[in-house]
Design an enzyme around this catalytic site. Sequence first.
Site, PDB file in Angstrom:
ATOM      1  N   ASP A  31     -17.848   6.352  -3.568  1.00  0.00           N
ATOM      2  CA  ASP A  31     -17.157   5.434  -2.651  1.00  0.00           C
ATOM      3  C   ASP A  31     -18.182   5.007  -1.600  1.00  0.00           C
ATOM      4  N   ASN A  32     -18.045   3.771  -1.101  1.00  0.00           N
ATOM      5  CA  ASN A  32     -18.944   3.331  -0.019  1.00  0.00           C
ATOM      6  C   ASN A  32     -18.323   3.564   1.364  1.00  0.00           C
ATOM      7  N   ASN A  35     -13.361   1.586   3.319  1.00  0.00           N
ATOM      8  CA  ASN A  35     -11.963   1.686   3.784  1.00  0.00           C
ATOM      9  C   ASN A  35     -11.423   3.118   3.680  1.00  0.00           C
ATOM     10  N   PHE A  80     -10.696   2.886  -8.972  1.00  0.00           N
ATOM     11  CA  PHE A  80      -9.830   2.525  -7.841  1.00  0.00           C
ATOM     12  C   PHE A  80     -10.542   1.594  -6.859  1.00  0.00           C
ATOM     13  N   SER A 124      -2.188  -4.189 -10.465  1.00  0.00           N
ATOM     14  CA  SER A 124      -1.136  -4.357  -9.465  1.00  0.00           C
ATOM     15  C   SER A 124      -0.025  -5.248 -10.003  1.00  0.00           C
ATOM     16  N   TYR A 150      -6.984 -11.942  -3.718  1.00  0.00           N
ATOM     17  CA  TYR A 150      -6.903 -10.524  -4.115  1.00  0.00           C
ATOM     18  C   TYR A 150      -6.178 -10.399  -5.461  1.00  0.00           C
ATOM     19  N   LYS A 154      -7.364  -9.115  -9.518  1.00  0.00           N
ATOM     20  CA  LYS A 154      -6.734  -8.137 -10.422  1.00  0.00           C
ATOM     21  C   LYS A 154      -6.479  -8.769 -11.787  1.00  0.00           C
ATOM     22  N   ASN A 199      -1.700  -4.771   6.264  1.00  0.00           N
ATOM     23  CA  ASN A 199      -0.610  -5.748   6.216  1.00  0.00           C
ATOM     24  C   ASN A 199       0.507  -5.332   5.267  1.00  0.00           C
ATOM     25  N   ARG A 291       7.252 -14.415   5.507  1.00  0.00           N
ATOM     26  CA  ARG A 291       5.797 -14.474   5.336  1.00  0.00           C
ATOM     27  C   ARG A 291       5.515 -15.389   4.142  1.00  0.00           C
ATOM     28  N   PRO A 292       4.612 -16.372   4.298  1.00  0.00           N
ATOM     29  CA  PRO A 292       4.373 -17.288   3.178  1.00  0.00           C
ATOM     30  C   PRO A 292       3.979 -16.532   1.910  1.00  0.00           C
ATOM     31  N   ASP A 294       5.838 -14.640   0.079  1.00  0.00           N
ATOM     32  CA  ASP A 294       6.665 -13.468  -0.223  1.00  0.00           C
ATOM     33  C   ASP A 294       7.818 -13.808  -1.168  1.00  0.00           C
TER      34      ASP A 294
HETATM   35  P1  NAD Z   1      -8.054   2.078  -0.467  1.00  0.00           P
HETATM   36  O1  NAD Z   1      -8.651   0.967   0.297  1.00  0.00           O
HETATM   37  O2  NAD Z   1      -7.451   3.216   0.285  1.00  0.00           O
HETATM   38  O3  NAD Z   1      -9.109   2.679  -1.516  1.00  0.00           O
HETATM   39  C1  NAD Z   1     -10.085   1.873  -2.140  1.00  0.00           C
HETATM   40  C2  NAD Z   1     -11.421   2.555  -1.949  1.00  0.00           C
HETATM   41  O4  NAD Z   1     -12.437   1.742  -2.556  1.00  0.00           O
HETATM   42  C3  NAD Z   1     -11.804   2.719  -0.479  1.00  0.00           C
HETATM   43  O5  NAD Z   1     -12.091   4.075  -0.215  1.00  0.00           O
HETATM   44  C4  NAD Z   1     -13.045   1.834  -0.313  1.00  0.00           C
HETATM   45  O6  NAD Z   1     -13.957   2.371   0.624  1.00  0.00           O
HETATM   46  C5  NAD Z   1     -13.600   1.813  -1.741  1.00  0.00           C
HETATM   47  N1  NAD Z   1     -14.437   0.644  -2.042  1.00  0.00           N
HETATM   48  C6  NAD Z   1     -14.152  -0.667  -1.853  1.00  0.00           C
HETATM   49  N2  NAD Z   1     -15.190  -1.424  -2.249  1.00  0.00           N
HETATM   50  C7  NAD Z   1     -16.157  -0.575  -2.700  1.00  0.00           C
HETATM   51  C8  NAD Z   1     -17.465  -0.756  -3.210  1.00  0.00           C
HETATM   52  N3  NAD Z   1     -18.026  -1.972  -3.311  1.00  0.00           N
HETATM   53  N4  NAD Z   1     -18.183   0.335  -3.573  1.00  0.00           N
HETATM   54  C9  NAD Z   1     -17.649   1.578  -3.441  1.00  0.00           C
HETATM   55  N5  NAD Z   1     -16.414   1.817  -2.945  1.00  0.00           N
HETATM   56  C10 NAD Z   1     -15.677   0.739  -2.580  1.00  0.00           C
HETATM   57  O7  NAD Z   1      -6.956   1.436  -1.446  1.00  0.00           O
HETATM   58  P2  NAD Z   1      -5.847   2.132  -2.334  1.00  0.00           P
HETATM   59  O8  NAD Z   1      -4.534   1.775  -1.766  1.00  0.00           O
HETATM   60  O9  NAD Z   1      -6.208   3.535  -2.593  1.00  0.00           O
HETATM   61  O10 NAD Z   1      -6.020   1.289  -3.660  1.00  0.00           O
HETATM   62  C11 NAD Z   1      -6.785   1.742  -4.759  1.00  0.00           C
HETATM   63  C12 NAD Z   1      -6.783   0.663  -5.816  1.00  0.00           C
HETATM   64  O11 NAD Z   1      -5.433   0.397  -6.187  1.00  0.00           O
HETATM   65  C13 NAD Z   1      -7.361  -0.672  -5.362  1.00  0.00           C
HETATM   66  O12 NAD Z   1      -8.088  -1.235  -6.417  1.00  0.00           O
HETATM   67  C14 NAD Z   1      -6.140  -1.496  -5.052  1.00  0.00           C
HETATM   68  O13 NAD Z   1      -6.378  -2.868  -5.196  1.00  0.00           O
HETATM   69  C15 NAD Z   1      -5.164  -0.987  -6.082  1.00  0.00           C
HETATM   70  N6  NAD Z   1      -3.765  -1.189  -5.702  1.00  0.00           N
HETATM   71  C16 NAD Z   1      -3.327  -0.742  -4.489  1.00  0.00           C
HETATM   72  C17 NAD Z   1      -2.009  -0.948  -4.106  1.00  0.00           C
HETATM   73  C18 NAD Z   1      -1.515  -0.539  -2.742  1.00  0.00           C
HETATM   74  O14 NAD Z   1      -0.527  -1.121  -2.257  1.00  0.00           O
HETATM   75  N7  NAD Z   1      -2.121   0.451  -2.097  1.00  0.00           N
HETATM   76  C19 NAD Z   1      -1.138  -1.601  -4.980  1.00  0.00           C
HETATM   77  C20 NAD Z   1      -1.614  -2.021  -6.225  1.00  0.00           C
HETATM   78  C21 NAD Z   1      -2.926  -1.803  -6.568  1.00  0.00           C
HETATM   79  C1  WQD Z   2       6.677  -5.263   1.403  1.00  0.00           C
HETATM   80  C2  WQD Z   2       7.919  -5.895   2.024  1.00  0.00           C
HETATM   81  C3  WQD Z   2       7.470  -7.941   3.187  1.00  0.00           C
HETATM   82  C4  WQD Z   2       5.056  -6.141   6.370  1.00  0.00           C
HETATM   83  C5  WQD Z   2       1.532  -6.390  -1.373  1.00  0.00           C
HETATM   84  C6  WQD Z   2       0.514  -7.091  -2.222  1.00  0.00           C
HETATM   85  C7  WQD Z   2       0.544  -6.587  -3.612  1.00  0.00           C
HETATM   86  C8  WQD Z   2       0.456  -5.062  -3.676  1.00  0.00           C
HETATM   87  C9  WQD Z   2       1.399  -4.413  -2.744  1.00  0.00           C
HETATM   88  C10 WQD Z   2      -1.795  -4.365  -4.005  1.00  0.00           C
HETATM   89  C11 WQD Z   2       7.966  -7.410   1.848  1.00  0.00           C
HETATM   90  C12 WQD Z   2       7.953  -6.881   4.141  1.00  0.00           C
HETATM   91  C13 WQD Z   2       5.837  -6.328   5.250  1.00  0.00           C
HETATM   92  C14 WQD Z   2       5.640  -6.377   7.650  1.00  0.00           C
HETATM   93  C15 WQD Z   2       7.722  -6.945   6.576  1.00  0.00           C
HETATM   94  N1  WQD Z   2      -0.821  -4.579  -3.267  1.00  0.00           N
HETATM   95  N2  WQD Z   2       7.130  -6.724   5.351  1.00  0.00           N
HETATM   96  N3  WQD Z   2       6.950  -6.751   7.694  1.00  0.00           N
HETATM   97  O1  WQD Z   2       4.207  -7.965  -0.330  1.00  0.00           O
HETATM   98  O2  WQD Z   2       5.175  -6.349  -2.015  1.00  0.00           O
HETATM   99  O3  WQD Z   2       2.806  -6.636  -1.890  1.00  0.00           O
HETATM  100  O4  WQD Z   2       1.263  -4.978  -1.454  1.00  0.00           O
HETATM  101  O5  WQD Z   2      -1.936  -4.693  -5.150  1.00  0.00           O
HETATM  102  O6  WQD Z   2      -0.518  -7.193  -4.262  1.00  0.00           O
HETATM  103  O7  WQD Z   2       0.794  -8.480  -2.199  1.00  0.00           O
HETATM  104  O8  WQD Z   2       3.957  -5.445  -0.024  1.00  0.00           O
HETATM  105  O9  WQD Z   2       3.947  -3.935   1.883  1.00  0.00           O
HETATM  106  O10 WQD Z   2       3.069  -6.291   2.200  1.00  0.00           O
HETATM  107  O11 WQD Z   2       5.507  -5.933   1.867  1.00  0.00           O
HETATM  108  O12 WQD Z   2       8.886  -7.293   6.697  1.00  0.00           O
HETATM  109  O13 WQD Z   2       4.991  -6.244   8.704  1.00  0.00           O
HETATM  110  O14 WQD Z   2       7.873  -5.671   3.436  1.00  0.00           O
HETATM  111  O15 WQD Z   2       7.990  -9.188   3.520  1.00  0.00           O
HETATM  112  O16 WQD Z   2       9.322  -7.760   1.672  1.00  0.00           O
HETATM  113  P1  WQD Z   2       4.113  -6.704  -1.047  1.00  0.00           P
HETATM  114  P2  WQD Z   2       4.031  -5.387   1.543  1.00  0.00           P
END
Ligand code: NAD
Ligand code: WQD
Length: 334
Positions: A31-32, A35, A80, A124, A150, A154, A199, A291-292, A294
């Site tokens: 990991d870098n 985040n 991840f 996702s 984003y 994916k 967010n 939110r736009p 949504d």
């Molecule tokens: P996170 O940000 O907590 O973890 C991602 C990790 O990747 C971080 O520790 C970050 O430092 C590392 N990273 C980013 N760019 C890098 C790079 N260039 N080199 C090395 N490390 C790097 O996010 P998370 O919630 O644990 O998500 C993990 C994965 O799941 C992501 O790919 C995310 O898009 C996907 N995902 C997350 C959600 C969600 O809502 N949390 C939903 C669907 C998919």
């Molecule tokens: C959930 C609900 C908002 C914030 C996003 C990404 C998606 C995936 C998951 C990674 C919605 C509402 C939110 C706030 C609110 N991520 N909300 N006030 O929109 O399902 O998806 O995260 O892959 O790609 O788009 O998740 O947690 O942003 O929102 O009312 O301050 O909460 O409108 O109904 P979402 P979210």
Amino acid sequence: MKILLTGGTGYIGSHTAVELINRGYDVEIVDNLFNSKITVLDGIEEITGVRPKFYHVDLLDKNKLDEVFANSHYDAVMHFAGLKAVGESVEKPLLYYYNNIGTTINLLEVMKKHKVNKMIFSSSATVYGDQDGVKLTEDSQTGVGITNPYGQTKYMIEQILKDTATANPDFEVTILRYFNPVGAHASGLIGEDPNDIPNNLMPIIMKVSTGEIPTLSVYGNDYNTPDGTGMRDYIHVVDLACGHVMAIEKMGPGVQIYNLGTGEATSVMEMIRAFEKASGKSLPYKITARRPGDLAKVFADPTKAEMELKWKTKLTIADAMRDTINYLKHYEKK
Ligand code: NAD
Ligand code: WQD
């Protein structure tokens, strides 16, 4: 079996590391720390008694990544690593395309060089685009109506993985489409701790509860849902982590795709009430404009994962709220 977790100090990666170690897998992390924090390793060690080997490497640095693979032989990679802030991706599209796609291409090339042929990829529900109110199956349409860079990354990475599998019959990839991960490990030692401004709903609720953000904005209460607020499929991160263990145990030739969700949708107001119930405190909120981009209701059909991976969620929203609050308490003590 030795598994490399890219992004393994992040939210989902760290919980998956714990479940893998608890089942006897040998886990290493790269990991870098863009985040996530290095102290996550302390949490993993305290829970499991094992401190995974850690490489502080950016996956965009292909030479350094190659050195990681030269050090050990991995049986599989869970990928991840990536940037995930939807709003930021609209402002900085090139950063998202470069980071998310560039890291994946580097990883695939290095894996090929070192003959590592198994990958699990964090996709996702966002790949399903603007389909609203229908239970999404793995066969639902993807790639149409994705509203942000984003989400596009994916979708594009899924395509890259499919093409890679077509070109290399030895390559096995499982694409896991996560719905909305929430909660924390029951120990309270690891959880969601983003370095950036969140967010997603749950990290915002956490920051409102600690006073870092004064009020939760509820984005619209005029949706076609029972209470008018948006509904999502919130999955406990430990259930999600367990899904990865079941997926690695069931890897097979070619491309497999699974939704990881609960199959249930919960509204924003229900999430607020659940947090209030678990914490015993009221959460300040106000209703604001939508939110736009949504959608009203997004939820999974998780039947395929249930049937083929023998995986099913066990934890509830109440569990997620309890564990989040427990995590916040640990966090405040530090
Ligand atoms: P996170 O940000 O907590 O973890 C991602 C990790 O990747 C971080 O520790 C970050 O430092 C590392 N990273 C980013 N760019 C890098 C790079 N260039 N080199 C090395 N490390 C790097 O996010 P998370 O919630 O644990 O998500 C993990 C994965 O799941 C992501 O790919 C995310 O898009 C996907 N995902 C997350 C959600 C969600 O809502 N949390 C939903 C669907 C998919
Ligand atoms: C959930 C609900 C908002 C914030 C996003 C990404 C998606 C995936 C998951 C990674 C919605 C509402 C939110 C706030 C609110 N991520 N909300 N006030 O929109 O399902 O998806 O995260 O892959 O790609 O788009 O998740 O947690 O942003 O929102 O009312 O301050 O909460 O409108 O109904 P979402 P979210």
